[in-house]
Design a protein around this motif. Structure first.
Motif, PDB file in Angstrom:
ATOM      1  N   GLU A  22      26.906  22.803  75.109  1.00 40.21           N
ATOM      2  CA  GLU A  22      27.499  24.043  74.624  1.00 40.21           C
ATOM      3  C   GLU A  22      28.770  24.369  75.390  1.00 40.21           C
ATOM      4  N   LEU A  23      29.676  25.057  74.686  1.00 40.03           N
ATOM      5  CA  LEU A  23      30.926  25.529  75.287  1.00 40.03           C
ATOM      6  C   LEU A  23      31.347  26.787  74.558  1.00 40.03           C
ATOM      7  N   ASP A  24      31.623  27.827  75.318  1.00 38.81           N
ATOM      8  CA  ASP A  24      32.123  29.058  74.715  1.00 38.81           C
ATOM      9  C   ASP A  24      33.525  28.816  74.163  1.00 38.81           C
ATOM     10  N   ARG A  25      33.742  29.121  72.889  1.00 37.48           N
ATOM     11  CA  ARG A  25      35.052  28.894  72.265  1.00 37.48           C
ATOM     12  C   ARG A  25      36.137  29.758  72.898  1.00 37.48           C
ATOM     13  N   THR A  26      35.722  30.814  73.574  1.00 32.94           N
ATOM     14  CA  THR A  26      36.722  31.664  74.229  1.00 32.94           C
ATOM     15  C   THR A  26      37.450  30.917  75.347  1.00 32.94           C
ATOM     16  N   GLU A  27      36.804  29.869  75.879  1.00 26.50           N
ATOM     17  CA  GLU A  27      37.448  29.087  76.940  1.00 26.50           C
ATOM     18  C   GLU A  27      38.672  28.340  76.430  1.00 26.50           C
ATOM     19  N   LEU A  28      38.789  28.150  75.112  1.00 24.54           N
ATOM     20  CA  LEU A  28      39.915  27.409  74.538  1.00 24.54           C
ATOM     21  C   LEU A  28      41.077  28.324  74.185  1.00 24.54           C
ATOM     22  N   GLN A  29      40.859  29.605  74.218  1.00 24.04           N
ATOM     23  CA  GLN A  29      41.923  30.538  73.849  1.00 24.04           C
ATOM     24  C   GLN A  29      43.065  30.485  74.855  1.00 24.04           C
ATOM     25  N   LYS A  66      45.131  28.099  75.101  1.00 24.77           N
ATOM     26  CA  LYS A  66      45.415  26.706  75.451  1.00 24.77           C
ATOM     27  C   LYS A  66      45.658  25.917  74.173  1.00 24.77           C
ATOM     28  N   HIS A  67      46.350  24.775  74.306  1.00 22.62           N
ATOM     29  CA  HIS A  67      46.592  23.910  73.145  1.00 22.62           C
ATOM     30  C   HIS A  67      45.409  22.958  72.959  1.00 22.62           C
ATOM     31  N   LEU A  68      44.213  23.493  73.014  1.00 23.06           N
ATOM     32  CA  LEU A  68      43.024  22.657  73.013  1.00 23.06           C
ATOM     33  C   LEU A  68      42.088  23.059  71.883  1.00 23.06           C
ATOM     34  N   ASP A  69      41.349  22.069  71.417  1.00 21.16           N
ATOM     35  CA  ASP A  69      40.273  22.292  70.473  1.00 21.16           C
ATOM     36  C   ASP A  69      39.127  21.374  70.884  1.00 21.16           C
ATOM     37  N   ALA A  70      37.960  21.547  70.251  1.00 20.82           N
ATOM     38  CA  ALA A  70      36.798  20.763  70.665  1.00 20.82           C
ATOM     39  C   ALA A  70      35.899  20.511  69.475  1.00 20.82           C
ATOM     40  N   THR A  71      35.191  19.377  69.539  1.00 15.87           N
ATOM     41  CA  THR A  71      34.175  19.044  68.552  1.00 15.87           C
ATOM     42  C   THR A  71      32.904  18.666  69.288  1.00 15.87           C
ATOM     43  N   ASN A  72      31.780  18.964  68.668  1.00 16.23           N
ATOM     44  CA  ASN A  72      30.486  18.735  69.296  1.00 16.23           C
ATOM     45  C   ASN A  72      29.623  17.904  68.361  1.00 16.23           C
ATOM     46  N   SER A  73      28.847  16.994  68.935  1.00 15.22           N
ATOM     47  CA  SER A  73      27.938  16.177  68.152  1.00 15.22           C
ATOM     48  C   SER A  73      26.803  15.739  69.057  1.00 15.22           C
ATOM     49  N   THR A  74      25.842  15.001  68.471  1.00 18.65           N
ATOM     50  CA  THR A  74      24.727  14.507  69.275  1.00 18.65           C
ATOM     51  C   THR A  74      25.169  13.441  70.270  1.00 18.65           C
ATOM     52  N   VAL A  92      38.264  23.866  81.193  1.00 11.98           N
ATOM     53  CA  VAL A  92      37.355  23.802  80.051  1.00 11.98           C
ATOM     54  C   VAL A  92      36.144  22.925  80.369  1.00 11.98           C
ATOM     55  N   LEU A  93      36.366  21.776  81.007  1.00 10.38           N
ATOM     56  CA  LEU A  93      35.248  20.884  81.333  1.00 10.38           C
ATOM     57  C   LEU A  93      34.244  21.559  82.268  1.00 10.38           C
ATOM     58  N   GLN A  94      34.748  22.414  83.136  1.00  9.23           N
ATOM     59  CA  GLN A  94      33.858  23.087  84.085  1.00  9.23           C
ATOM     60  C   GLN A  94      32.949  24.125  83.421  1.00  9.23           C
ATOM     61  N   GLN A  95      33.166  24.397  82.137  1.00  4.83           N
ATOM     62  CA  GLN A  95      32.346  25.385  81.434  1.00  4.83           C
ATOM     63  C   GLN A  95      31.381  24.748  80.442  1.00  4.83           C
ATOM     64  N   ILE A  96      31.336  23.436  80.339  1.00  2.00           N
ATOM     65  CA  ILE A  96      30.396  22.784  79.427  1.00  2.00           C
ATOM     66  C   ILE A  96      28.988  22.850  80.030  1.00  2.00           C
ATOM     67  N   ARG A  97      28.027  23.287  79.206  1.00  4.75           N
ATOM     68  CA  ARG A  97      26.659  23.482  79.663  1.00  4.75           C
ATOM     69  C   ARG A  97      25.714  22.562  78.897  1.00  4.75           C
ATOM     70  N   TYR A  98      24.656  22.178  79.576  1.00  4.13           N
ATOM     71  CA  TYR A  98      23.598  21.376  78.954  1.00  4.13           C
ATOM     72  C   TYR A  98      22.326  22.227  78.875  1.00  4.13           C
TER      73      TYR A  98
END
Length: 919
Positions: A677-684, A686-694, A711-717
């Motif tokens: 998981e990643l809060d989409r607010t972390e991308l605001q 910035k010129h960044l976007d993200a996609t998630n999959s299994t 952004v990487l520091q906010q990815i949670r498992y």
């Protein structure tokens, strides 16, 4: 008696050799006297010379015969005086011994000529001679050298010959000293000649010193640009560098009235027409602020985008080449069936004239019936060097005769060069952008809508799918050329600003300090700044302006290689259209290879957390201290004489990244029980976007390494069913320039601590806090009871009885305190990661002092079994708490012996808090 006077000749001619005293007279000096043979009167006693300080004297050799001799009193120098003339008289001896009554002869004239000796060498009048000649001519005389001789006689004082001493030179010299060239001289072959010349007098005595003759060759005046270098080196990161800092135009004094100069930077063989950013199309669109939702129809082949795997591809620039035999089917679901009345199709295309006499349609993009029929719903294709867009509406959308085909006729479609095309559809208006410029269709044809049907559609690239009207469905209308970055954006059209950004070149021509050009020079750039036109009336102003023309490449890692330069000029003269022909300049810019960055990902690569943290709503942060750094290495020449090059690591380099992937190692995530998981607010912002999959989380977009770290520091498992999971492994990899530069693969292992592990960790922490009570026991397992009895003899029975009687109370208190401590522990573990360390329990033997106060600050072993009894036992547990602790102080002893490989697996490794550990 002395009756007669002596007689001599009336004149004499004599010759004397210089530096000699003998004079040869003609006739000989002889005096006669008629008184002979009378003694004295008939004898000659003297010859006397009359003249001022004559260097001669005459002596009598024989008085009786009157013979005499003329001789020099001192050395005679011909160079001082060549001739002498004087008077001479003869005297007899008189009438007696005393010489009385002597008589003298008449006066005779003596003329003496001094004979020269060749004692001097020739000498040149000048110490050096210089001359300038124009190449390509034969001269009768380039210059004349002259030598003199100080000898007095014509024989020895005249120069009879000159000679060139230097061999193998195209020059000759005559006897008068005139030098000429024997062949046409070439300025490019030799600018200057130096020859040595000597002289000979008529006595064949050569000059004492040879003379230097310098002949300068002047090129034929050729109108054109001068003082420029063919090769210009560009080092990445140099900014703007001048191309011709010393250039000037030579007009050979022609009456020039105006100059028109064009500078062209030729980059059509670099990438897609010039040096552009090589990021992925998705990253570029994010960087340029394009609308979201663009679908890439020609992505890099992968497990999820495999329809391009069979196409010819240039991996460096994501270019797909179509040879008229290939097409790609876009899987269903990639592009929605209804594109709406607003959508955008964009692509890079390189296309030449169609082969064959009868050109066929060449399909770029086609959406047609998959089976039964052969209807084209929408398509983009090339036909006879015309770009055509077909859009057939369905009857349910419109039932009238409406625009269906839009035609554009452009030379660029078949010029075999890269161009960027964008088709903006706002039905019924369709606009084409080519290289940022707008073009309206020259022809629009109308058609009826397509009849409704339930036939599925097939979207293809590089050819059109023919599903009906043939025996076997197949591809048709193949494309010949190259395509790249083919995207379709349903529901939105793109702005001209974004289109210009997407196709912008990162290299081009520039002018340093425009304000210094002055009013006399006009200039104009084309949109891509690859062509610059300059005009002016004053040649010196044009010279100054051209010296300010520079090359610039704003990419941090530009494409290395050659960029050709061409400068063409036209000059007009007063009263004439074109009076001087100025040859073109052919030069090139050599862009050097940039230092390759080494991208390094570092951080904590292994940690363990209690299962409850993974099951919590926020989960566990995977990469709390991840660090991304980049360095460059260059070769520097060693100071030693061995000539070896040694690598030197420079300071950290800052550059952008375009994607970072956090992927699962091993089996993919089970969406029923775990996720990233990643809060989409972390991308605001910035010129960044993200996609998630299994498979993991992918962050993309052109942005700084710092923003990627954040952004990487906010990815949670999260894992809400941890009972069957003991560990998870992840790997992180980042890229710059669409994979051209990649980082190391950073591996992370995460362990999930279940209740048994948590209980054991509590014991470990408890013992380490009180190390002076620790006693290591090195005995086999069968001896443990003996050691135990030596510590607490005969007390075990009492302890067991007490423990049985208060078992229910102990469990209730434990559950209550465990839940309180877990909340505190969860907070501490996330905020104090630096104080954690992994405990290696592979061969640990521990004994707990029975007198130690019984504490279990982090105990969680009873949580799952006693969850239902928590509320009803809370009150009684609080009242019995002090009594329970007192009994345990007196009675309890626990001995724990653990051997890692025998009792626990790798998934049961522990992490413990050493913040209170004394060292």
């Amino acid at each position: 008696m002395n009756k007669h006077k002596p007689w001599i000749e009336t004149s004499y001619h004599g010759i004397i050799t210089e530096n000699n005293d003998t004079v040869i007279l003609d006739p000989p000096l002889v005096a006669l006297d008629k008184d002979a043979p009378v003694p004295f009167a008939g004898e000659i006693c003297a010859f006397k010379i009359h003249g001022q300080e004559m260097p001669f004297e005459a002596v009598v050799l024989n008085k009786t015969s009157g013979e005499g001799r003329l001789r020099a009193k001192s050395p005679i120098d011909c160079e001082l005086q060549k001739e002498y003339t004087f008077i001479i008289q003869a005297y007899d001896c008189g009438s007696g011994p005393s010489g009385v009554n002597w008589k003298k002869s008449h006066k005779a004239v003596v003329h003496i000529q001094v004979k020269d000796v060749n004692e001097f060498s020739p000498a040149f009048k000048e110490s050096m001679y210089k001359a300038t000649v124009t190449e390509g001519k034969i001269y009768d005389s380039i210059l004349q050298v002259e030598a003199i001789d100080e000898d007095c006689s014509p024989q020895y004082s005249q120069i009879c010959n000159y000679e060139i001493v230097t061999t193998d030179v195209p020059f000759a010299i005559d006897r008068n000293g005139n030098i000429r060239n024997t062949e046409k001289l070439n300025y490019d072959k030799q600018h200057q000649y130096e020859i040595m010349v000597t002289a000979f007098d008529c006595g064949q005595k050569h000059a004492r010193e040879d003379v230097l003759v310098q002949v300068n060759v002047k090129p034929v005046c050729k109108p054109g640009w001068q003082d420029w270098n063919k090769r210009i080196e560009y080092k990445p990161g140099s900014g703007s560098i001048p191309l011709f800092p010393s250039i000037h135009l030579e007009t050979c004094d022609g009456p020039v009235s105006s100059t028109h100069t064009t500078i062209e930077l030729q980059t059509n063989y670099i990438g897609k027409g010039c040096d552009r950013e090589t990021y992925s199309e998705k990253s570029l669109q994010k960087l340029c602020g394009a609308s979201s939702g663009a679908i890439d129809l020609l992505p890099s082949p992968s497990a999820t985008t495999n329809w391009t795997a069979g196409l010819l591809m240039d991996n460096n620039d994501m270019i797909f080449k179509f040879d008229g035999k290939q097409g790609a089917k876009i899987p269903d679901g990639i592009v929605p069936k209804n594109l709406t009345d607003q959508f955008t199709i964009s692509l890079w295309m390189k296309h030449g004239p169609s082969p064959g006499l009868r050109a066929e349609k060449e399909t770029i993009l086609c959406n047609s019936d998959k089976t039964e029929m052969n209807r084209h719903h929408y398509a983009l294709y090339v036909h006879n060097c015309r770009l055509v867009f077909l859009l057939r509406k369905d009857f349910d959308q419109a039932d009238t005769f409406r625009p269906a085909e839009f035609h554009w006729k452009l030379d660029q479609i078949c010029d075999k060069e890269w161009h960027y095309y964008v088709v903006n559809v706002e039905f019924p208006v369709v606009t084409l952008y080519m290289d940022g410029s707008t073009y309206e269709p020259y022809l629009v044809t109308n058609d009826w809508p397509i009849h409704p049907s339930h036939i599925a559609m097939q979207l293809t690239v590089g050819a059109c799918w023919q599903g009906g009207e043939v025996t076997k469905p197949r591809f048709a209308q193949y494309f010949h050329g190259s395509l790249a970055s083919l995207t379709i954006r349903p529901g939105k059209i793109e702005s001209q600003k974004v289109i210009s950004c997407l196709q912008a070149c990162k290299e081009g021509l520039d002018i340093n300090s425009l304000e210094s050009l002055g009013q006399g020079v006009k200039y104009h750039f084309n949109p891509s700044q690859s062509v610059l036109v300059m005009e002016g009336d004053d040649i010196e102003n044009i010279n100054r302006a051209l010296r300010k023309v520079s090359y610039i490449n704003s990419r941090q890692f530009p494409t290395a290689g050659v960029r050709r330069l061409k400068v063409s000029s036209k000059v007009q003269c007063f009263g004439e259209d074109v009076c001087i022909n100025i040859p073109d300049i052919d030069a090139y810019v050599m862009v050097l290879q940039a230092n390759e960055p080494k991208i390094t990902i570092s951080g904590m690569d292994h940690f363990a957390r209690p299962a409850a943290q993974f099951e919590s709503e926020r989960g566990v942060i995977l990469l709390p201290d991840i660090r991304i750094a980049s360095t460059v290495t260059k070769m520097e020449h060693s100071k030693k004489n061995d000539g070896a090059n040694k690598p030197v690591v420079l300071e950290e380099m800052l550059h952008n990244l375009d994607f970072c992937d956090v992927l699962v190692s091993g089996a993919e995530l089970d969406p029923e029980q775990e996720c990233l998981e990643l809060d989409r607010t972390e991308l605001q912002g910035k010129h960044l976007d993200a996609t998630n999959s299994t498979a993991g989380y992918s962050i993309y977009g052109v942005d700084t390494m710092h923003n990627y770290e954040q952004v990487l520091q906010q990815i949670r498992y999260r894992n809400w069913y941890t009972s069957a999971t003991f560990e998870r492994k992840f790997r992180v990899k980042c890229s710059e320039l669409n994979g051209h530069y990649t980082s190391n693969e950073f591996n992370l292992e995460v362990n999930i601590l279940h209740s048994t592990n948590s209980n054991y960790m509590d014991h470990v922490n408890h013992v380490i806090v009180q190390p002076h009570f620790l006693q290591s026991v090195h005995h086999p397992e069968e001896s443990i009871s003996t050691v135990h009895n030596s510590v607490v003899p005969r007390v075990a029975t009492v302890v067991i009885a007490i423990c049985v009687s208060v078992l229910i109370s102990i469990i209730a208190v434990g559950v209550y305190r465990i839940r309180t401590a877990q909340q505190h522990s969860s907070t501490d573990n996330e905020s104090s990661k630096e104080n954690e360390m992994d405990w290696d329990d592979s061969a640990l033997t521990i004994t707990v002092n029975p007198m130690e106060k019984y504490e279990k600050p982090h105990r969680a072993e009873e949580e799952s079994e006693e969850e239902d009894d928590e509320e009803e036992d809370t009150t009684s547990a609080e009242s019995d708490e002090s009594e329970e602790e007192e009994d345990e102080e007196e009675e309890e002893e626990a001995t724990v012996q653990k051997r890692g490989k025998q009792n626990f697996t790798r998934q049961e490794q522990l992490e413990w808090d050493d913040s209170t550990l004394p060292y």
